[in-house]
Design a protein around this motif. Structure first.
Motif, PDB file in Angstrom:
ATOM      1  N   ILE A   1       8.919  -1.436   7.409  1.00 27.41           N
ATOM      2  CA  ILE A   1       9.097  -0.921   8.804  1.00 27.41           C
ATOM      3  C   ILE A   1       9.655   0.625   8.662  1.00 27.41           C
ATOM      4  O   ILE A   1       9.115   1.551   9.603  1.00 27.41           O
ATOM      5  CB  ILE A   1      10.420  -1.685   9.588  1.00 27.41           C
ATOM      6  CG1 ILE A   1       9.462  -3.052   9.638  1.00 27.41           C
ATOM      7  CG2 ILE A   1      10.716  -1.102  10.630  1.00 27.41           C
ATOM      8  CD1 ILE A   1      10.755  -3.998  10.379  1.00 27.41           C
ATOM      9  N   ALA A   2      10.573   0.999   7.718  1.00 25.81           N
ATOM     10  CA  ALA A   2      11.144   2.339   7.444  1.00 25.81           C
ATOM     11  C   ALA A   2       9.872   3.189   7.366  1.00 25.81           C
ATOM     12  O   ALA A   2       9.586   4.405   7.670  1.00 25.81           O
ATOM     13  CB  ALA A   2      12.180   2.623   6.660  1.00 25.81           C
ATOM     14  N   ASN A   3       8.827   2.881   6.281  1.00 22.01           N
ATOM     15  CA  ASN A   3       7.884   3.543   5.836  1.00 22.01           C
ATOM     16  C   ASN A   3       6.869   4.092   7.061  1.00 22.01           C
ATOM     17  O   ASN A   3       6.569   5.167   7.253  1.00 22.01           O
ATOM     18  CB  ASN A   3       7.139   2.576   4.992  1.00 22.01           C
ATOM     19  CG  ASN A   3       5.787   3.207   4.405  1.00 22.01           C
ATOM     20  OD1 ASN A   3       5.419   4.295   4.968  1.00 22.01           O
ATOM     21  ND2 ASN A   3       5.548   2.914   2.933  1.00 22.01           N
ATOM     22  N   LEU A   4       6.409   2.804   7.806  1.00 24.67           N
ATOM     23  CA  LEU A   4       5.703   3.130   8.861  1.00 24.67           C
ATOM     24  C   LEU A   4       6.247   4.085  10.279  1.00 24.67           C
ATOM     25  O   LEU A   4       5.701   5.004  10.632  1.00 24.67           O
ATOM     26  CB  LEU A   4       5.265   1.753   9.543  1.00 24.67           C
ATOM     27  CG  LEU A   4       4.372   0.899   9.031  1.00 24.67           C
ATOM     28  CD1 LEU A   4       4.507  -0.458   9.606  1.00 24.67           C
ATOM     29  CD2 LEU A   4       3.159   1.420   8.804  1.00 24.67           C
ATOM     30  N   VAL A   5       7.648   3.946  10.259  1.00 26.44           N
ATOM     31  CA  VAL A   5       8.294   4.739  11.395  1.00 26.44           C
ATOM     32  C   VAL A   5       8.216   6.241  10.821  1.00 26.44           C
ATOM     33  O   VAL A   5       7.833   6.947  11.720  1.00 26.44           O
ATOM     34  CB  VAL A   5      10.010   4.334  11.538  1.00 26.44           C
ATOM     35  CG1 VAL A   5      10.716   5.253  12.252  1.00 26.44           C
ATOM     36  CG2 VAL A   5       9.784   3.092  12.237  1.00 26.44           C
ATOM     37  N   VAL A   6       8.600   6.348   9.594  1.00 31.51           N
ATOM     38  CA  VAL A   6       8.669   7.823   9.181  1.00 31.51           C
ATOM     39  C   VAL A   6       7.258   8.373   9.047  1.00 31.51           C
ATOM     40  O   VAL A   6       6.887   9.529   9.213  1.00 31.51           O
ATOM     41  CB  VAL A   6       9.389   7.922   7.685  1.00 31.51           C
ATOM     42  CG1 VAL A   6       9.197   9.291   7.030  1.00 31.51           C
ATOM     43  CG2 VAL A   6      10.866   7.412   7.737  1.00 31.51           C
ATOM     44  N   ALA A   7       6.623   7.661   8.376  1.00 33.09           N
ATOM     45  CA  ALA A   7       5.038   8.257   8.384  1.00 33.09           C
ATOM     46  C   ALA A   7       4.437   8.443   9.690  1.00 33.09           C
ATOM     47  O   ALA A   7       3.944   9.732   9.966  1.00 33.09           O
ATOM     48  CB  ALA A   7       3.980   7.036   7.929  1.00 33.09           C
ATOM     49  N   ALA A   8       4.796   7.708  10.881  1.00 32.25           N
ATOM     50  CA  ALA A   8       4.399   7.932  12.258  1.00 32.25           C
ATOM     51  C   ALA A   8       5.132   9.272  12.681  1.00 32.25           C
ATOM     52  O   ALA A   8       4.433  10.267  13.432  1.00 32.25           O
ATOM     53  CB  ALA A   8       4.694   6.943  13.162  1.00 32.25           C
TER      54      ALA A   8
ATOM     55  N   LEU B   1       2.078  10.110   5.485  1.00 27.59           N
ATOM     56  CA  LEU B   1       1.915   8.855   4.305  1.00 27.59           C
ATOM     57  C   LEU B   1       2.730   9.297   3.022  1.00 27.59           C
ATOM     58  O   LEU B   1       3.512   8.176   2.841  1.00 27.59           O
ATOM     59  CB  LEU B   1       0.391   8.478   4.026  1.00 27.59           C
ATOM     60  CG  LEU B   1      -0.595   8.134   5.302  1.00 27.59           C
ATOM     61  CD1 LEU B   1      -1.944   8.057   4.665  1.00 27.59           C
ATOM     62  CD2 LEU B   1       0.001   6.579   5.588  1.00 27.59           C
ATOM     63  N   ILE B   2       2.666  10.322   2.593  1.00 31.46           N
ATOM     64  CA  ILE B   2       3.509  10.511   1.660  1.00 31.46           C
ATOM     65  C   ILE B   2       5.011  10.465   1.931  1.00 31.46           C
ATOM     66  O   ILE B   2       5.842  10.022   1.180  1.00 31.46           O
ATOM     67  CB  ILE B   2       3.205  11.907   1.053  1.00 31.46           C
ATOM     68  CG1 ILE B   2       1.742  12.058   0.283  1.00 31.46           C
ATOM     69  CG2 ILE B   2       4.133  12.507  -0.046  1.00 31.46           C
ATOM     70  CD1 ILE B   2       1.575  13.479   0.183  1.00 31.46           C
TER      71      ILE B   2
ATOM     72  N   ILE C   1      -2.438  14.143  -4.506  1.00 31.28           N
ATOM     73  CA  ILE C   1      -0.930  13.686  -4.690  1.00 31.28           C
ATOM     74  C   ILE C   1      -0.795  12.350  -4.349  1.00 31.28           C
ATOM     75  O   ILE C   1      -0.038  11.451  -4.742  1.00 31.28           O
ATOM     76  CB  ILE C   1       0.011  14.669  -4.092  1.00 31.28           C
ATOM     77  CG1 ILE C   1       0.092  15.967  -4.583  1.00 31.28           C
ATOM     78  CG2 ILE C   1       1.375  14.165  -3.899  1.00 31.28           C
ATOM     79  CD1 ILE C   1       0.865  16.948  -3.702  1.00 31.28           C
ATOM     80  N   LEU C   2      -1.320  12.046  -3.011  1.00 30.80           N
ATOM     81  CA  LEU C   2      -1.087  10.802  -2.195  1.00 30.80           C
ATOM     82  C   LEU C   2      -1.851   9.448  -3.296  1.00 30.80           C
ATOM     83  O   LEU C   2      -1.336   8.404  -3.558  1.00 30.80           O
ATOM     84  CB  LEU C   2      -1.786  10.499  -0.914  1.00 30.80           C
ATOM     85  CG  LEU C   2      -1.643   9.441  -0.188  1.00 30.80           C
ATOM     86  CD1 LEU C   2      -0.180   8.877  -0.039  1.00 30.80           C
ATOM     87  CD2 LEU C   2      -2.184   9.592   1.189  1.00 30.80           C
ATOM     88  N   ALA C   3      -3.032   9.793  -3.856  1.00 29.50           N
ATOM     89  CA  ALA C   3      -3.668   9.154  -4.702  1.00 29.50           C
ATOM     90  C   ALA C   3      -2.973   8.851  -6.015  1.00 29.50           C
ATOM     91  O   ALA C   3      -2.626   7.653  -6.206  1.00 29.50           O
ATOM     92  CB  ALA C   3      -5.079   9.673  -5.050  1.00 29.50           C
ATOM     93  N   LEU C   4      -2.131   9.765  -6.459  1.00 31.48           N
ATOM     94  CA  LEU C   4      -1.195   9.499  -7.563  1.00 31.48           C
ATOM     95  C   LEU C   4      -0.375   8.777  -7.507  1.00 31.48           C
ATOM     96  O   LEU C   4       0.094   7.653  -8.047  1.00 31.48           O
ATOM     97  CB  LEU C   4      -0.745  11.035  -8.083  1.00 31.48           C
ATOM     98  CG  LEU C   4       0.159  10.933  -9.300  1.00 31.48           C
ATOM     99  CD1 LEU C   4      -0.416  10.162 -10.460  1.00 31.48           C
ATOM    100  CD2 LEU C   4       0.893  12.073  -9.539  1.00 31.48           C
ATOM    101  N   LEU C   5       0.429   8.612  -6.139  1.00 28.73           N
ATOM    102  CA  LEU C   5       1.529   7.785  -5.561  1.00 28.73           C
ATOM    103  C   LEU C   5       1.008   6.282  -5.705  1.00 28.73           C
ATOM    104  O   LEU C   5       1.709   5.755  -5.891  1.00 28.73           O
ATOM    105  CB  LEU C   5       2.293   8.382  -4.456  1.00 28.73           C
ATOM    106  CG  LEU C   5       2.644   9.742  -4.447  1.00 28.73           C
ATOM    107  CD1 LEU C   5       3.392   9.915  -2.939  1.00 28.73           C
ATOM    108  CD2 LEU C   5       3.816   9.923  -5.462  1.00 28.73           C
ATOM    109  N   ILE C   6      -0.129   6.379  -4.953  1.00 29.30           N
ATOM    110  CA  ILE C   6      -0.568   4.865  -4.762  1.00 29.30           C
ATOM    111  C   ILE C   6      -0.834   4.236  -6.262  1.00 29.30           C
ATOM    112  O   ILE C   6      -0.507   2.997  -6.426  1.00 29.30           O
ATOM    113  CB  ILE C   6      -2.071   5.032  -3.979  1.00 29.30           C
ATOM    114  CG1 ILE C   6      -1.491   5.550  -2.537  1.00 29.30           C
ATOM    115  CG2 ILE C   6      -2.643   3.663  -3.949  1.00 29.30           C
ATOM    116  CD1 ILE C   6      -0.710   4.771  -1.918  1.00 29.30           C
TER     117      ILE C   6
END
Length: 551
Positions: free
Chosen positions: A505-512, A445-446, A126-131
């Motif tokens: 920044i939003a991506n990294l915060v949510v991923a963490a 990450l997703i 799934i993650l590979a598909l999104l990338i």
């Protein structure tokens, strides 16, 4: 069509035909096997040496963005357009170590795309598909920028009109790119890049020496540009720009430079050129040598100021009825040089657009083939079927780029690249950071990707452009308009920031946050088919190791 510039058009056509012939001849150049294998068609057999890689990466990274879009932004807005210079200076130290690691693990595991790496690293289809989807979609506006550059040249030579005739440059670019990339794969742009770079260096060296001497010197050029940019617009009552940064655009300048540098390595076409090289030492040499192109970029950017001094008036966009700043550099050459040299300059810009467009379409096609077609449609696809799919996909990607031009039509053509950068930046945690740590959970990450892409697109959708577009007008966000669940933390501020930086920044915060929760709940994080030796083994030993299976 009645105002055709025949001398320029003839010279342009001759040189264009030359590189087209080279594109077809490339099918037999350095051929180690049949082009019915994805490694041969999409990565040139993974055996390009230092010189070929230098020209390939140069042709890949320095595009119509460099020759048309950056000078056009400098012409219209002044110093802000020079963000591209620090961006291309800092990018190589940032890229060096990740590029080496990505080459190493890809060589051992047989990875062709960044999504292949993500699939192996996190064991998550799934993650590979999104990338993969992100890479394909983000590449289309970038290819569109190349076609805009070619269109600007052809319009300057008098090929203009409405309806089908008005889009003739796009159709020509589509046909030429489609045919020789389908036939020759990555070898075509690699070979043509030699011609492209030689022409570009000749044109810029002549221009940067001749034009200032003709127009009164650099001091006069800067004074004229400062006066013109500082004059209030009759429609807005505000100056268009300045040759110096101000308090409102300094943050935008810095985030554009840093965001663009982080995004460059993540684009699939950048990684394609890296993976096509035959060894780690080739990549190291190129990271040292490629900044030479930054000197050319700086000189090209200054042509925006030169065009102001020369009194260049952009051609009018037939669709919007407004000036098309993309025509500034072609018009400058047309007005200041003889017809024969202007024809050479136009050919350099046109070829400089087609080389990266070819590489980008190949990289996007590789993503479709390895991470969508083989993963979800035909798991047991043969190498011949993979290569066939990649060839067909490269045609579709080019068509998507044409559609991107028609639908987006941003204020400046450079925003086509910057809008794509907003998207591709959201793959940074899963691709670049994962080369060094597997701390992030795949569901983190997703989740981060969903938030980063969603919020980034939402912000872009709400930004109007000066060209009358209500949505996707530019990539610059006034902080006063930034909304976080209805909260406006910078209400009233005129300071602007690059949208991609905010979304990342939003991506990294949510991923963490999701990673911490998933780890505490002991949620399964997939399997990793890589090992430390894939990243750190001796380069000489690694250069000789056989290529393995992707996953």
């Amino acid at each position: 069509m009645s105002n055709l510039q025949w001398p320029e058009l003839i010279i342009f056509t001759v040189l264009f035909l030359l590189v087209t012939v080279l594109g077809f001849m490339a099918a037999r150049w350095q051929r180690g096997g049949g082009l019915d294998h994805l490694d041969e068609w999409g990565l040139g057999g993974r055996k390009f040496g230092s010189w070929i890689t230098w020209f390939l990466l140069g042709g890949d990274l320095y595009t119509a963005y460099t020759f048309v879009a950056v000078p056009a932004l400098v012409f219209s807005a002044g110093a802000l357009g020079l963000y591209a210079l620090p961006y291309t200076i800092v990018v190589y130290p940032i890229v060096l170590l990740p590029a080496l690691r990505m080459w190493s693990v890809s060589r051992v595991r047989g990875y062709v795309t960044p999504a292949d790496f993500v699939r192996g690293r996190f064991g998550s289809p799934i993650l590979a598909l999104l990338i993969a989807i992100t890479g394909i979609v983000a590449t289309m506006p970038y290819i569109a920028l190349q076609l805009v550059g070619l269109e600007a040249v052809l319009r300057t030579m008098g090929i203009n009109g409405s309806g089908i005739v008005g889009h003739l440059p796009l159709l020509i670019a589509f046909i030429i790119l489609a045919v020789y990339t389908y036939q020759s794969g990555l070898r075509a742009p690699a070979l043509i890049a030699f011609v492209k770079d030689i022409l570009i260096y000749i044109v810029i060296l002549v221009a940067i020496i001749y034009l200032p001497s003709k127009l009164g010197g650099w001091s006069h050029i800067f004074d004229t540009a400062a006066a013109k940019l500082g004059t209030p617009s009759p429609t807005t009552g505000k100056p268009a720009g300045s040759i110096l940064l101000n308090t409102n655009n300094q943050l935008q300048y810095a985030t554009l430079a840093l965001g663009s540098a982080l995004a460059l390595f993540l684009y699939p076409h950048s990684l394609t050129s890296v993976l096509a090289s035959r060894g780690r030492s080739v990549i190291k040499k190129n990271m040292v040598a490629l900044p030479a192109y930054s000197l050319v970029l700086g000189l090209l950017a200054l042509l925006g100021y030169v065009a102001i001094t020369a009194g260049v008036k952009p051609l009018t966009n037939a669709a919007t009825g407004k000036p098309d700043s993309n025509t500034v550099v072609p018009l400058l050459f047309d007005s200041q040089f003889s017809s024969w040299f202007a024809g050479i300059a136009f050919a350099a810009i046109g070829i400089g657009a087609l080389v990266p467009a070819a590489i980008m379409s190949i990289a996007a096609a590789n993503l479709w083939t390895r991470n969508i077609y083989k993963e979800y449609i035909r798991k047991n696809a043969t190498p011949q079927q993979e290569a066939k799919q990649a060839k067909l996909a490269s045609l579709v990607v080019k068509l998507g780029a044409v559609v991107a031009i028609i639908l987006l039509d941003p204020q400046y053509s450079i925003d086509l690249q910057l809008i794509g950068g907003v998207l591709i930046l959201q793959t940074l945690p899963a691709v670049a950071l994962a080369l060094y740590t597997r701390w992030f959970h795949r569901w983190g990450l997703i989740a981060g990707w969903v938030v980063g892409i969603g919020w980034g697109l939402l912000i872009l959708y709400g930004i109007p452009g000066a060209n009358g577009k209500q949505h996707f007008g530019t990539s610059a966000l006034p902080l006063g308009n930034l909304s976080i669940f209805g909260w406006h933390p910078f209400s009233g501020s005129l300071v602007q920031i690059y949208v991609g930086f905010v979304a990342l920044i939003a991506n990294l915060v949510v991923a963490a946050i999701v990673t911490v929760i998933a780890r505490r709940m002991k949620v399964f994080n997939g399997t990793d088919d890589t090992n430390p030796a894939d990243y750190l083994a001796d380069e000489h030993d690694k250069d000789l190791r056989p290529i393995g299976a992707a996953h």
